[in-house]
Design a protein around this motif. Structure first.
Motif: not given
Length: 546
Positions: A130-136, A138-143
């Motif tokens: 879940d932590s990994f998916l959350g990081s991914v 958020f990276a998509v959201v930031f982009a």
């Protein structure tokens, strides 16, 4: 003002739906049930209770980004009440307010104990995932935030702007150059312009699945507009006569040079451009090109010429006496050098005759006019080499309407400024009222390609409204020769990376472009440096906990 009023209504509707579907869950979390109805604060509470950064709540109602973040926050809330199975997550994303309401009003919805001391190995592993998916996520959201609100990547698939912009150049476009145009379709798939995929030549483009929800729309609004397009600017804009997409910001993006602004008079004389009766000013980064017909006694070595001159779309035709070549995009210097080749018998610029009207048809009987390929306006005896004079409409202009002038202004009245227009029995009706004049509501621009003889530009699609302007190209971040197939040429360029064009400024007007390699270096340093410090911080926190 209409934009923000409409946007506020959308936010309130979503907040009411959120409150109706989760108020009992908020009560079980220990909060006043009314907090579930308060925009931003409801998601702030969810983030606080699920131990995520609380400032993420500000992203919850942003256009395009908001729906992604809302789905993430809804998943966090459902997990808090033990809804962790795939079917739970799927329903939360696809039917958020309906599924959350079923949980909200069920009698068995209880908070789960998340004490890490009692977690099983499987639960700990699931938490890591879940932590990994959350990081991914958020990276998509930031982009997505960068893509929607700051700068957008854009590729050059055709040679209409040679040699300023090359086929295979990939640019970053500054969306704030002429004021930021707020998104008009807030519910959309990130990074996709108009459609999810292209059905190809055999399909109908109107049937291609759209990447946005057309029913959820906001009116045009531009903020912090301190500049407008000026003559000589290279400008990215949405194609005005796109018949597939009604949303302005979802129409196909084009890039051309702004050759005339509102109030100017535009004209082409024998393939040469004039503005307000004067020959155009050529900037340092601009090379004017023309189409030439070259007759030779023997075959030319086209690959060798391509290596010498770069971009060189050419059509080859063999005759009884030798070969005839149609070259697009030759500068005066290049034409002089090709003329010196020993095989060349004759070379002449290909200029259309004055008085010839460039009208294209969609049927053999020549009754259905193809406006996208016809010169604008269709009732003038003009072509791309002999065009005008044509005055560019300016906000506040009062124009005379009759059967002669209507083709020039009908798209402005009906499509760009959203009025009903009827032309019946020789009379013109706007919004149901007969009239012989119209007041222009916004500024318009003339956008033309530097490669004049290979450019589908304002000479064909007409004026570009101010509301269609996206911004200025900033710099080329990648340049790949051979990245796009050239249907206008019988020769395909070999694939290679043009290292000398990468991270070079686009819109300076200077011959020697400023290099932005230092930006790329800083991005890499910040990215890897951030990763290093985050890992260091996590390690220190773990050591302190032990």
């Amino acid at each position: 003002m209409n934009y923000f009023l409409t946007y506020t209504v959308y936010v309130l509707i979503l907040s009411v739906l959120m409150g109706i579907s989760t108020w009992k869950l908020f009560k079980k979390l220990g909060y006043n049930p009314l907090f579930a109805f308060i925009p931003f604060y409801n998601y702030f509470i969810i983030l606080k209770e699920t131990k995520h950064p609380k400032w993420w709540a500000v992203l919850s109602y942003l256009p395009i980004v908001g729906p992604i973040m809302m789905s993430v926050f809804h998943l966090y809330l459902m997990k808090k009440f033990g809804k962790t199975l795939f079917k739970d997550q799927f329903l939360t994303v696809i039917l958020p307010f309906i599924y959350m309401a079923t949980v909200n009003y069920s009698k068995d919805a209880e908070l789960e104990d998340e004490n890490e001391l009692f977690l099983t190995d499987e639960e700990k592993e699931a938490k890591k995932k879940d932590s990994f998916l959350g990081s991914v996520t958020f990276a998509v959201v930031f982009a997505t935030i960068i893509h929607v609100f700051v700068t957008q990547p854009f590729g050059i698939p055709t040679g209409s702007m040679e040699r300023t912009l090359l086929v295979g150049d990939f640019l970053f476009v500054n969306k704030w150059s002429y004021g930021y145009r707020l998104p008009m379709r807030p519910l959309a798939i990130p990074f996709l312009q108009g459609t999810i995929f292209d059905s190809g030549e055999k399909g109908n483009p109107k049937d291609d699945p759209k990447s946005y929800v057309d029913g959820v729309k906001l009116p045009y609004e531009r903020i912090l507009q301190f500049n407008k397009p000026q003559k000589h600017d290279v400008v990215v804009f949405n194609y005005p006569q796109d018949s597939v997409h009604t949303a302005i910001d979802r129409k196909d993006p084009y890039v051309k040079r702004c050759v005339a602004v509102a109030g100017d008079t535009f004209e082409m004389r024998g393939g040469r451009l004039y503005v307000n009766g004067k020959p155009e000013t050529i900037l340092g980064d601009q090379e004017i090109q023309h189409r030439y017909i070259v007759t030779t006694g023997s075959q030319l070595d086209i690959p060798s010429l391509y290596n010498t001159f770069g971009f060189l779309p050419v059509v080859e035709q063999q005759t009884n006496n030798g070969f005839v070549y149609g070259f697009q995009g030759l500068t005066d210097k290049m034409a002089a050098e090709i003329k010196k080749l020993p095989q060349v018998i004759d070379i002449k610029e290909d200029v259309q005759e004055k008085g010839y009207s460039a009208v294209a048809y969609r049927d053999e009987n020549k009754k259905k006019i193809d406006t996208t390929q016809s010169i604008f306006p269709i009732n003038k005896p003009w072509n791309q080499d002999w065009y005008g004079p044509l005055r560019i409409p300016k906000k506040g202009d009062v124009v005379t309407l009759n059967q002669e002038t209507l083709p020039e202004y009908q798209w402005i009245i009906s499509e760009y400024e959203h009025n009903s227009l009827e032309n019946k029995n020789g009379k013109i009706f706007i919004n149901g009222k007969e009239t012989n004049q119209y007041t222009i509501k916004q500024d318009y621009y003339m956008m033309v390609g530097d490669n004049r003889d290979a450019s589908l530009d304002a000479r064909f699609f007409g004026f570009v409204p101010e509301e269609n302007i996206v911004g200025k190209p900033m710099f080329t971040w990648m340049s790949l020769q051979g990245a796009f197939a050239d249907n206008s040429s019988s020769y395909q360029a070999p694939f290679k990376v043009r290292w000398d064009r990468m991270f070079k400024a686009t819109n300076t007007g200077e011959a020697n472009k400023t290099s932005y390699w230092w930006i790329a270096a800083m991005i890499l340093i910040l990215f890897f440096g951030w990763e290093y410090f985050v890992k260091l911080f996590r390690k220190k926190k773990t050591d302190d906990d032990l």
